[in-house]
Design a protein around this motif. Structure first.
Motif, PDB file in Angstrom:
ATOM      1  N   SER A  37     -44.802  96.782  50.011  1.00 35.34           N
ATOM      2  CA  SER A  37     -43.576  97.571  50.060  1.00 35.34           C
ATOM      3  C   SER A  37     -43.890  99.038  49.757  1.00 35.34           C
ATOM      4  O   SER A  37     -44.639  99.325  48.829  1.00 35.34           O
ATOM      5  N   LYS A  41     -44.988 101.396  56.418  1.00 34.90           N
ATOM      6  CA  LYS A  41     -44.849 100.642  57.677  1.00 34.90           C
ATOM      7  C   LYS A  41     -43.702 101.153  58.539  1.00 34.90           C
ATOM      8  O   LYS A  41     -43.879 101.446  59.725  1.00 34.90           O
ATOM      9  N   THR A  43     -42.072 103.918  58.299  1.00 34.85           N
ATOM     10  CA  THR A  43     -42.279 105.323  58.665  1.00 34.85           C
ATOM     11  C   THR A  43     -43.223 105.413  59.863  1.00 34.85           C
ATOM     12  O   THR A  43     -42.983 106.188  60.802  1.00 34.85           O
TER      13      THR A  43
HETATM   14  N1  LIG Z   1     -36.028 109.085  54.301  1.00 37.43           N
HETATM   15  C1  LIG Z   1     -36.833 109.058  53.240  1.00 37.43           C
HETATM   16  N2  LIG Z   1     -36.714 109.969  52.264  1.00 37.43           N
HETATM   17  C2  LIG Z   1     -37.553 109.960  51.201  1.00 37.43           C
HETATM   18  N3  LIG Z   1     -38.536 109.073  51.023  1.00 37.43           N
HETATM   19  C3  LIG Z   1     -38.708 108.134  51.952  1.00 37.43           C
HETATM   20  C4  LIG Z   1     -37.859 108.074  53.111  1.00 37.43           C
HETATM   21  N4  LIG Z   1     -38.264 107.015  53.877  1.00 37.43           N
HETATM   22  C5  LIG Z   1     -39.308 106.466  53.226  1.00 37.43           C
HETATM   23  N5  LIG Z   1     -39.564 107.124  52.077  1.00 37.43           N
HETATM   24  C6  LIG Z   1     -40.655 106.823  51.123  1.00 37.43           C
HETATM   25  O1  LIG Z   1     -41.874 106.798  51.867  1.00 37.43           O
HETATM   26  C7  LIG Z   1     -42.701 105.723  51.439  1.00 37.43           C
HETATM   27  C8  LIG Z   1     -42.953 104.791  52.612  1.00 37.43           C
HETATM   28  O2  LIG Z   1     -41.716 104.170  52.997  1.00 37.43           O
HETATM   29  P1  LIG Z   1     -41.592 103.128  54.184  1.00 37.43           P
HETATM   30  O3  LIG Z   1     -40.157 102.728  54.261  1.00 37.43           O
HETATM   31  O4  LIG Z   1     -42.238 103.657  55.384  1.00 37.43           O
HETATM   32  O5  LIG Z   1     -42.467 101.908  53.615  1.00 37.43           O
HETATM   33  P2  LIG Z   1     -42.487 100.387  54.054  1.00 37.43           P
HETATM   34  O6  LIG Z   1     -43.916  99.965  53.982  1.00 37.43           O
HETATM   35  O7  LIG Z   1     -41.781 100.211  55.348  1.00 37.43           O
HETATM   36  O8  LIG Z   1     -41.666  99.701  52.875  1.00 37.43           O
HETATM   37  P3  LIG Z   1     -40.815  98.342  52.846  1.00 37.43           P
HETATM   38  O9  LIG Z   1     -41.792  97.233  53.111  1.00 37.43           O
HETATM   39  O10 LIG Z   1     -40.304  98.300  51.431  1.00 37.43           O
HETATM   40  O11 LIG Z   1     -39.732  98.451  53.870  1.00 37.43           O
HETATM   41  C9  LIG Z   1     -41.968 105.071  50.277  1.00 37.43           C
HETATM   42  O12 LIG Z   1     -42.465 105.639  49.090  1.00 37.43           O
HETATM   43  C10 LIG Z   1     -40.538 105.448  50.495  1.00 37.43           C
HETATM   44  O13 LIG Z   1     -39.840 105.486  49.271  1.00 37.43           O
END
Ligand SMILES: Nc1ncnc2c1ncn2[C@@H]1O[C@H](COP(=O)(O)OP(=O)(O)OP(=O)(O)O)[C@@H](O)[C@H]1O
Length: 241
Positions: A37, A41, A43
């Motif tokens: 998490s 991913k 992003t």
């Molecule tokens: N719009 C945003 N504004 C600020 N921080 C963000 C934003 N989107 C993502 N983040 C931060 O960027 C990092 C990567 O987030 P992302 O959602 O891409 O991860 P993920 O691997 O998809 O997570 P998950 O498995 O929990 O969905 C995290 O620290 C998240 O808090």
């Protein structure tokens, strides 16, 4: 994508979501993105699909460089080249399956013919359900309608963010089988973010992210017929520890 960095602004302080990611998604292949998490991913998927602009780096989608494009141009490029499915099916309850498949193109001012809708529903095995409303379909069937909706415009790339996240084991298998078949039979380039090792095991390649970087890239030998889920789960456990 080349040398992608994405820095989010989290209430005034920067969060590095992607930190120098370079990846190719070959035409006709199925890539799964996994990672703990917050590893970046979603992003990555959103940058690759042109929904978000990377802070640095270059994205070429369907042969088109997304850099330096206006929002309007990016929207047009997405409409032309990209299909999306998400964890939530986002179907309109008052419309039939066929109308749901047709709706986004209609919003985009593009008319698609009845035969295209029929073909898209047939491709996901739902030709007989065209006149059903979402409530008359199982969760797996609803997600397959969402797949048909994503694919009706024949996009270059299908982006799927946790497409089986809201499904039980049986229906999720049904959706994954369908996605795999679309890759094998239609050559549908597919990029899927998932937490589920069983879902990732349907892909050709699994990319593991950690702290916004590629920790591993593992091609799966599909000809072996082996079930790769256990191996993927073990890699995930190592990444999370
Ligand atoms: N719009 C945003 N504004 C600020 N921080 C963000 C934003 N989107 C993502 N983040 C931060 O960027 C990092 C990567 O987030 P992302 O959602 O891409 O991860 P993920 O691997 O998809 O997570 P998950 O498995 O929990 O969905 C995290 O620290 C998240 O808090």
């Amino acid at each position: 994508m080349r040398d992608i960095r994405k820095i989010h602004d989290a209430g005034g302080h920067p969060v590095v979501a992607l930190d120098g990611v370079s990846l190719d998604f070959a035409r006709g292949t199925f890539t799964a993105i996994m990672g703990p998490s917050g590893s970046g991913k979603s992003t990555l998927l959103r940058c690759a699909a042109g929904l978000e602009r990377p802070t640095e780096g270059r994205i070429v989608l369907a042969g088109v460089d997304m850099g330096g494009r206006s929002e309007k141009e990016r929207t047009e490029l997405r409409r032309a080249h990209v299909g999306f499915v998400f964890q939530a099916f986002n179907l309109v309850e008052s419309l039939t399956a066929a109308q749901n498949v047709e709706l986004p193109s209609r919003f985009a001012g593009r008319r698609i013919g009845r035969e295209q809708v029929t073909r898209a529903l047939a491709a996901v095995g739902l030709a007989e359900r065209a006149r059903h409303r979402p409530s008359q379909l199982s969760g797996g069937q609803q997600q397959r309608v969402a797949l048909a909706r994503a694919l009706v415009t024949r996009p270059a790339v299908l982006f799927a963010d946790e497409p089986t996240g809201a499904l039980d084991t049986v229906t999720s298998r049904e959706v994954l089988r369908m996605m795999r078949m679309l890759v094998d039979e239609e050559g549908q380039t597919t990029l899927m973010v998932t937490h589920d090792p069983v879902a990732a095991a349907s892909a050709d390649v699994v990319v593991f992210l950690r702290d916004g970087r590629i920790a591993d890239r593992v091609p799966l030998d599909r000809r072996s017929g082996a079930d790769h889920a256990a191996e993927i789960a073990a890699r995930m456990t190592r990444l999370e520890s």
